[in-house]
Write an enzyme that holds these catalytic residues in place. Structure first.
Site, PDB file in Angstrom:
ATOM      1  N   GLN A  13       1.364  -1.254  -0.080  1.00 45.97           N
ATOM      2  CA  GLN A  13      -0.196  -0.057  -0.122  1.00 45.97           C
ATOM      3  C   GLN A  13       0.804   1.108  -0.275  1.00 45.97           C
ATOM      4  O   GLN A  13       0.781   2.581  -0.887  1.00 45.97           O
ATOM      5  CB  GLN A  13      -0.893   0.039   1.575  1.00 45.97           C
ATOM      6  CG  GLN A  13      -2.161  -1.024   1.541  1.00 45.97           C
ATOM      7  CD  GLN A  13      -2.623  -1.125   2.277  1.00 45.97           C
ATOM      8  OE1 GLN A  13      -3.373  -0.139   2.839  1.00 45.97           O
ATOM      9  NE2 GLN A  13      -3.465  -1.450   2.707  1.00 45.97           N
ATOM     10  N   CYS A  14       2.313   1.247   0.515  1.00 46.73           N
ATOM     11  CA  CYS A  14       2.874   2.464   0.592  1.00 46.73           C
ATOM     12  C   CYS A  14       3.891   2.691  -0.373  1.00 46.73           C
ATOM     13  O   CYS A  14       4.287   1.447  -0.933  1.00 46.73           O
ATOM     14  CB  CYS A  14       3.164   2.479   2.600  1.00 46.73           C
ATOM     15  SG  CYS A  14       2.606   2.700   3.364  1.00 46.73           S
ATOM     16  N   THR A  15       4.102   3.670  -1.694  1.00 46.70           N
ATOM     17  CA  THR A  15       4.909   3.471  -1.895  1.00 46.70           C
ATOM     18  C   THR A  15       6.702   3.791  -0.981  1.00 46.70           C
ATOM     19  O   THR A  15       6.323   4.408  -0.791  1.00 46.70           O
ATOM     20  CB  THR A  15       4.890   5.160  -3.173  1.00 46.70           C
ATOM     21  OG1 THR A  15       3.368   5.177  -2.965  1.00 46.70           O
ATOM     22  CG2 THR A  15       5.658   5.123  -3.462  1.00 46.70           C
TER      23      THR A  15
END
Length: 622
Positions: free
Chosen positions: A476-478
């Site tokens: 979910q996190c870049t």
């Protein structure tokens, strides 16, 4: 002529005919002309002068009958204004106030009355009735007035010195002695009063024109009475905020003075910017905007500051993470104000409704979602440029639709690991796609005018949905190279500034990579549609793409439904699957036609799988 008979018996019996009293109106233009005549023509001559006034037939009810004298009074043979009756008179202008006061006014009146009577007796008044309306004007018009700041009772202030030199040089030999009114407007017992004014009689010397410059004086003495400098320490009385404003603008002014004289700084400084997202990109965009002198910055974000944020997001510190973390939107505003108190910053801790994230049908949830939509619509209306700097692809859908409907400039920035995209959305002119041709000799994807450029969603053939569903936290996190957000954020602001410097603004033709060797369209260079960067090879490209008539965000059919149905349409998008927008825009049919075409071309005894989903250029979560 004014006889003693102010009343006359009418033919109706005992009724007496009464006359309205005499009234005069001398306009400012008359006094100006009289001054010029006195100084240049009459000089010391006090002989009678013929002048002309008139009575106007057409004044509103309630105004007295007025003999009017204006700038044309000295042109006796000149035309009389329409709807006016001429009246010829005599001007007696005295050289001194004493002569004005001692003039035998009764004798003047009797002399004029005798001339009117003779015109009546001789019949001259029958041939020229203007003899019956003769008048006398007695004036003294050689007083020179000066606005005097001095408070001494018998001495004028310094500003009078050079005025006297002017009078002596122009009219000294003509005037001789001149009367001076030193006008003083003071407060006396709590009320404005001119009683402090002083009248002086001054004999002017003859100062010939083209003579040598008189001896000059004027250096102010210091407290010791010497001709030395006076030192003043202003550090304690200067407002630090004002000092900061002048210092902040210095770099920009030097840029314009020395390097880019045609740079329109006011257009940049007065631009109101709305930043949707106060994360890594939002912080860097805000700092760069302040560097360009932008004073009005508004943040929208619903997240709180976490421990991982301060090292990547320059508007936050470790203390902002404590106690569950401060709101990013409000903390960003506080930090901008500390950096520069002159900034006009606001923060809104609010969510942006998104496709693929259903809104519950409870009244409270629906009302909150509707309030969020209305607040976002209001904010976009009040700002000039909207920056899309959010976490996910779907969070950019609603502001894209609203901004396209309201014809607002949108600058979009998104990050991958070592790639980024910065782009401006096409600025719509009408809801109907125009068929205007491209620039002659251009290819399909070059020289595209601003209103034909695509938005962030125009390159996609699927509707936005929940991009975080079924993904782990690390997915979910870049994860981006640390310098990427600074580069992309700075380029997003620089793109905005370049657009503002173009004469057509957001409607400017998109520059491409092929234009790098050509004459730039603005003083700052190119105005691209997109900047796609590849940090792994330190390279940027400037592609341009046309708006997609089946776009799920900016296509005419989507904007038409939004403008007609408002929140009802938006709630359908939020609560339906991505197929709702795809069906509406025609993407579903496009998929079916594509699959049918591919099946028809598959060789016999061969199986195939097709997919219409295309990955976006880079991940959007920051």
């Amino acid at each position: 002529m004014a006889s003693d008979a102010s009343e006359a018996t009418s033919s109706a019996g005992d009724l007496k005919l009464q006359f309205a009293p005499f009234s005069s109106a001398l306009e400012a233009g008359f006094w100006h002309q009289l001054t010029q005549k006195k100084l240049n023509d009459y000089r010391l001559d006090e002989s009678p002068k013929c002048i002309k006034g008139y009575y106007y037939n057409g004044d509103p009810v309630g105004l007295p009958t007025r003999l009017t004298l204006e700038f044309s009074a000295f042109d006796v043979d000149g035309p009389t204004p329409a709807h006016c009756c001429p009246a010829v008179g005599t001007l007696y202008n005295t050289n001194t106030l004493d002569a004005f006061k001692t003039t035998d006014k009764k004798a003047l009146l009797e002399k004029e009355a005798k001339e009117i009577w003779e015109a009546i007796q001789s019949g001259a008044a029958l041939k020229d009735p203007s003899h019956l309306c003769r008048f006398i004007l007695l004036t003294f018009a050689v007083t020179v007035g000066v606005y005097d700041p001095c408070t001494l009772s018998q001495h004028p202030g310094w500003p009078l010195r050079n005025l006297l030199v002017l009078l002596a040089n122009q009219w000294g030999s003509k005037l001789g002695t001149v009367e001076l009114l030193c006008f003083r407007d003071r407060t006396l017992q709590g009320r404005r009063s001119i009683q402090h004014s002083v009248i002086l009689q001054v004999k002017l010397p003859e100062l010939r024109k083209n003579s040598v410059c008189p001896k000059s004086v004027g250096w102010e003495k210091n407290p010791k009475g010497a001709m030395g400098p006076r030192m003043v320490n202003l550090s304690e009385c200067m407002d630090p905020k004002r000092l900061a404003e002048s210092s902040v603008d210095l770099n920009l002014k030097l840029m314009r003075w020395r390097l880019v004289p045609s740079l329109d700084l006011d257009k940049v400084v007065n631009t109101k910017c709305l930043l949707l997202g106060a994360g890594t990109l939002g912080c860097n965009v805000a700092r760069t905007l302040m560097g360009w002198g932008v004073r009005h910055i508004t943040f929208v974000d619903n997240a709180k500051i976490s421990y991982s944020n301060p090292v990547r997001q320059p508007l936050y510190e470790f203390e902002d993470c404590l106690g569950g973390g401060k709101s990013k939107a409000t903390a960003a505003v506080d930090r901008l104000t500390k950096i520069f108190p002159g900034v006009n910053a606001e923060g809104y801790n609010m969510s942006i409704p998104m496709p693929g994230h259903p809104v519950n049908f409870s009244q409270a949830t629906l009302s909150q979602a509707q309030r969020d939509v209305e607040q976002l619509e209001k904010l976009i209306s009040e700002h000039d440029v909207v920056f899309l700097l959010m976490d996910t692809r779907e969070s950019r859908w609603l502001p894209t639709v609203i901004a396209a409907s309201k014809r607002k400039l949108v600058v979009n920035a998104a990050l991958g690991f070592d790639t980024f995209v910065v782009m401006r959305h096409g600025l719509k002119k009408t809801l109907v796609t125009t068929s205007a041709p491209l620039v002659p000799g251009s290819s399909l994807f070059s020289n595209i005018p601003g209103h034909k450029l695509g938005c962030y969603f125009c390159n996609d053939v699927v509707a936005p949905g929940d991009s975080t569903r079924d993904r782990t936290l690390d997915q979910q996190c870049t994860v981006s190279r640390p310098g990427l957000a600074m580069i992309a954020g700075a380029l997003a602001v620089e793109m905005m500034v370049s657009i503002l410097q173009h004469s057509e603004g957001g409607y400017a033709v998109a520059s491409s990579s092929d234009d790098r060797m050509n004459e730039p369209p603005t003083s700052l260079g190119l105005v691209p549609h997109q900047i796609r960067g590849f940090l792994s090879r330190f390279d940027n490209v400037l592609p341009a793409s046309l708006a997609f008539d089946k776009c799920t965000a900016c296509s005419p059919i989507v904007l038409d439904h939004y403008e007609r149905e408002g929140f009802n349409f938006l709630s359908k998008v939020f609560n339906s699957s991505h197929s709702f927008l795809e069906d509406l825009t025609g993407l579903t049919l496009l998929h079916q036609e594509t699959q049918a075409a591919e099946v028809n071309h598959i060789p016999s005894n061969t199986s195939a799988q097709t997919s219409t989903h295309t990955e976006p250029f880079c991940t959007k979560r920051l």
